[in-house]
Design an enzyme around this catalytic site. Sequence first.
Site, PDB file in Angstrom:
ATOM      1  N   SER A 147       0.831  -1.200   0.000  1.00 17.96           N
ATOM      2  CA  SER A 147       0.000   0.000   0.000  1.00 17.96           C
ATOM      3  C   SER A 147       0.869   1.256   0.000  1.00 17.96           C
ATOM      4  O   SER A 147       1.623   1.488  -0.927  1.00 17.96           O
ATOM      5  CB  SER A 147      -0.957  -0.029   1.194  1.00 17.96           C
ATOM      6  OG  SER A 147      -1.888   1.018   1.133  1.00 17.96           O
ATOM      7  N   ASP A 298      -6.115   2.018  -3.643  1.00 20.66           N
ATOM      8  CA  ASP A 298      -7.342   1.745  -2.887  1.00 20.66           C
ATOM      9  C   ASP A 298      -7.741   2.926  -2.013  1.00 20.66           C
ATOM     10  O   ASP A 298      -8.848   2.961  -1.484  1.00 20.66           O
ATOM     11  CB  ASP A 298      -7.235   0.454  -2.065  1.00 20.66           C
ATOM     12  CG  ASP A 298      -6.167   0.489  -0.988  1.00 20.66           C
ATOM     13  OD1 ASP A 298      -5.353   1.429  -0.967  1.00 20.66           O
ATOM     14  OD2 ASP A 298      -6.136  -0.453  -0.158  1.00 20.66           O
TER      15      ASP A 298
END
Length: 546
Positions: A147, A298
């Site tokens: 991430s 995301d």
Amino acid sequence: MQHDLIAQARTWLAEDPDPETRDELSALVEAGDTQELAARFAGTLQFGTAGLRGELGAGPMRMNRSVVIRAAAGLAAYLKAQGQDGGLVVIGYDARYKSADFARDTAAVMTGAGLRAAVLPRPLPTPVLAYAIRRLGAVAGVEVTASHNPPRDNGYKVYLGDGSQIVPPADGEIAAAIAAVGPLAGVPRPEDGWQTLGDDVLDAYLARTDAVLTAGGPRTARTVYTAMHGVGASVLTAAFARAGFPEPVLVAEQAEPDPAFPTVAFPNPEEPGAMDLAFATARRATPDLIIANDPDADRCAVAVPDPAAEGGWRMLRGDEVGALLAAHLVERGVSGVFAESIVSSSLLGRIAEKAGLGYEETLTGFKWIARVDGLRYGYEEALGYCVDPEGVRDKDGITAALLVAELASVLKERGRTLLDLLDDLALAHGLHATDQLSVRVEDLTVIANAMTRLRERPPAALAGLAVTSAEDLSRGTAALPPTDGLRYRLEGARVIVRPSGTEPKLKCYLEVVVPVADAAGLPAARARGAELLAGIKRDLAAAAGI
């Protein structure tokens, strides 16, 4: 001790399939670097509800092919024990160092274990993987990503067949299965036998993004976009083109995937300096808003023009974007449940209550938000938004960006802005001001000591506001399962303290609510909110010893 470390390292070397990490570890052994060897062999990376995440390198305390092969073998054993033998596992990956290798290793292990494996065609956003799980009827999914962590990190995120991330007890059962994996020589890893997917699943994901927007709605907002050196640019620009928005102006220096993340200290839009190039691009292009994704796309960050802000642009907090999207969905007449985690602003609950919608509060993480029955919209203050739970039951920075652009377009046609709508929400529900005290540490005992100190000597007041209740969330509550955290309720404020689940950070989430009588009172309310937040941050840091 040195002899034991060298023996452990040589045992590890004997089964390490990666020549790079073998060379790295061999050099440490030859140099007799016991300090570094001790750090790498102090235990094993722990598999939990965030899967695995850590620094790349050789040894059981680092992310490497050996650790990933064991994780995949444990996951395969768990799935087979659940009666999923022969089921499909979909695997996605980002553009970080070793991500493609870890994805291939996972596919090989799944195939060797008697499961079917399908790998996404190239590095793609995490929400595409979450969508593909349900689209293809998979029994599980794996996303190789760290991430927004630093460049030297990588991670391994696991989803089950409902398309949402794992929660207890599955995480513990998978961890136990990983621990039971024997020597790597006993883990079958065929050279082929798995499927590499084509663009069909990506095309289906993009087609699904139509469900986010209002048919025939305005599409006039102009944007500057940064992918933060991640994998979001091609998918976001395709989604915007499909929807009919003006083509985003890309931050050229950050548009292409680059695992070195050369222009940022941390590839996270929330970190100081990460958005500087986006602001510079926006000052040239004069768009209506800036949109940023984190490296696996995301999360979604938003900035807006603000003459009062330094440089003329202001980053919106995640809680502000969360409230704006909720208000937009309410205006569109949606039904269902709005949900957020306990660290997010209480404003969402007030919006839902006034609209007559259901509302739920969960533990931190979309693994919990995604499981709310009847979920229509969920968000978390760390820039995560689930705006289409029927398509992606997780946070999705692409569809969130589309919905923000639609809202900006609607307001633009009315001669208004996102900041104007935030004022409306403050007048309707009170000014909800939020901030965060976040401390990154090298030594994890700093976090443990701070939590112990707060548990043993909870503050009686913060910023002059009396603490009316102190909850130790590790004991659980009537509505929430146990988690390592503390919650303080104050007169007109709320504080939550918890260790981060994905980074070496202690995170403290602050909120104050200031009543506002009319528009003329907004500046004073904002000033009071900022004053209280600064005072709470100062007093909490002192109480925690940080």
